[in-house]
Write a protein that holds these residues in place. Structure first.
Motif, PDB file in Angstrom:
ATOM      1  N   ILE A 246       0.854  -1.175   0.000  1.00 52.44           N
ATOM      2  CA  ILE A 246       0.000   0.000   0.000  1.00 52.44           C
ATOM      3  C   ILE A 246       0.896   1.231   0.000  1.00 52.44           C
ATOM      4  O   ILE A 246       2.112   1.117   0.152  1.00 52.44           O
ATOM      5  N   ARG A 247       0.308   2.382  -0.176  1.00 50.32           N
ATOM      6  CA  ARG A 247       1.105   3.604  -0.130  1.00 50.32           C
ATOM      7  C   ARG A 247       1.772   3.731   1.239  1.00 50.32           C
ATOM      8  O   ARG A 247       1.120   3.690   2.273  1.00 50.32           O
ATOM      9  N   GLY A 248       3.080   3.846   1.229  1.00 50.25           N
ATOM     10  CA  GLY A 248       3.823   4.042   2.460  1.00 50.25           C
ATOM     11  C   GLY A 248       4.298   2.787   3.148  1.00 50.25           C
ATOM     12  O   GLY A 248       4.973   2.863   4.171  1.00 50.25           O
ATOM     13  N   GLY A 249       3.971   1.603   2.597  1.00 52.94           N
ATOM     14  CA  GLY A 249       4.421   0.383   3.255  1.00 52.94           C
ATOM     15  C   GLY A 249       3.755  -0.862   2.702  1.00 52.94           C
ATOM     16  O   GLY A 249       3.406  -0.928   1.524  1.00 52.94           O
ATOM     17  N   TYR A 250       3.582  -1.844   3.567  1.00 52.88           N
ATOM     18  CA  TYR A 250       2.896  -3.069   3.155  1.00 52.88           C
ATOM     19  C   TYR A 250       2.167  -3.688   4.341  1.00 52.88           C
ATOM     20  O   TYR A 250       2.429  -3.359   5.505  1.00 52.88           O
ATOM     21  N   VAL A 251       1.261  -4.601   4.011  1.00 54.11           N
ATOM     22  CA  VAL A 251       0.468  -5.303   5.004  1.00 54.11           C
ATOM     23  C   VAL A 251       0.721  -6.798   4.853  1.00 54.11           C
ATOM     24  O   VAL A 251       0.741  -7.315   3.730  1.00 54.11           O
ATOM     25  N   LYS A 252       0.942  -7.474   5.958  1.00 46.31           N
ATOM     26  CA  LYS A 252       1.083  -8.925   5.945  1.00 46.31           C
ATOM     27  C   LYS A 252      -0.195  -9.526   6.506  1.00 46.31           C
ATOM     28  O   LYS A 252      -0.641  -9.184   7.607  1.00 46.31           O
TER      29      LYS A 252
END
Length: 266
Positions: A246-252
């Motif tokens: 996602i914008r600004g990082g990621y999700v696990k």
């Protein structure tokens, strides 16, 4: 001279790419929608990434937006266009433009846009060059065109203001005869997806879903914090390890246990 050379090399690295790893991210608390922390992500347009798999390992690249996708078929190329609120469609570029083609039994030359006369973009928009010599098969935004086993599918939709919906369609064709039908309606616009063991792992604009082999939808998460943070890619290592950028990082995500963790780009 050495100083100039160092600056030159730095500019090449900055312009043409950089190696990233999961070490460039750190776990953080999931923010409330429209909180200060959420806006920090929302304003990180310079930190948008795409994850992909290479030899079973995650590769991280900078995200590059494209308003269209392509899919090769025997008689030409399918082109899916998504211009958001300005329209979109499924287009066809024939190898032999003298042949007549049909869409659900209708002469392809008689297909007309459903919305406002077609794409609402100025002539200088690059998408017009992409669609030169193409014919419209069906109106509506197309985000993805992909194959699973012997079938072709398209995913598309629109998230704009109060509108947020999507659809999965099947495409069957025989030479220049196309049969396009709706397979599944979604209450969320598709943003990113991956195929794992013939199942579609789908990140929508506000939720995360799995569409199984029988085209049945399973909602894993709905009304997630990432609404407005624009998912850009999905990578599936296995049924318990799914990554969504996602914008600004990621999700696990662990879909099996419905667990979620957020990682912010440093």
């Amino acid at each position: 001279m050495k100083i100039i050379l160092m600056i030159f090399l730095f500019n090449i690295s900055f312009c043409f790419g950089q190696n990233y790893s999961l070490n460039d991210f750190e776990e953080c608390k999931i923010p409330e929608m429209e909180s200060k922390e959420w806006y920090d992500f929302n304003h990180s347009s310079d930190k948008e990434f795409v994850f992909s798999l290479e030899s079973g390992k995650i590769k991280i690249s900078k995200f590059k937006y494209s308003s269209y996708v392509e899919y090769d078929i025997d008689s030409g190329k399918l082109i899916g266009v998504n211009m958001g609120e300005f329209g979109g469609g499924l287009y066809y570029r024939q190898k032999d433009s003298t042949k007549i083609f049909y869409v659900n039994g209708k002469n392809g030359n008689d297909i007309q846009p459903r919305f406002f006369g077609g794409l609402m973009v100025p002539e200088r928009n690059p998408i017009n060059k992409v669609l030169k010599d193409c014919k419209l098969l069906q109106s509506g935004n197309v985000q993805f065109i992909f194959g699973i086993r012997d079938s072709i599918y398209l995913l598309g939709g629109l998230s704009h203001m109060v509108l947020n919906s999507g659809r999965l369609c099947t495409i069957k064709y025989n030479t220049d005869n196309f049969f396009i039908s709706s397979a599944l309606n979604l209450e969320d616009a598709p943003s990113a997806m991956s195929i794992y063991k013939d199942c579609i792992y789908l990140a929508g604009s506000k939720g995360f879903y799995i569409i199984d082999k029988n085209l049945k939808l399973k909602t894993i998460f709905d009304n997630l914090f990432w609404y407005g943070l624009y998912p850009t890619s999905v990578v599936v290592l296995d049924k318990k390890n799914v990554f969504v950028t996602i914008r600004g990082g990621y999700v696990k995500i662990n879909p099996e246990e419905k667990k979620i963790k957020l990682y912010k780009a440093k």
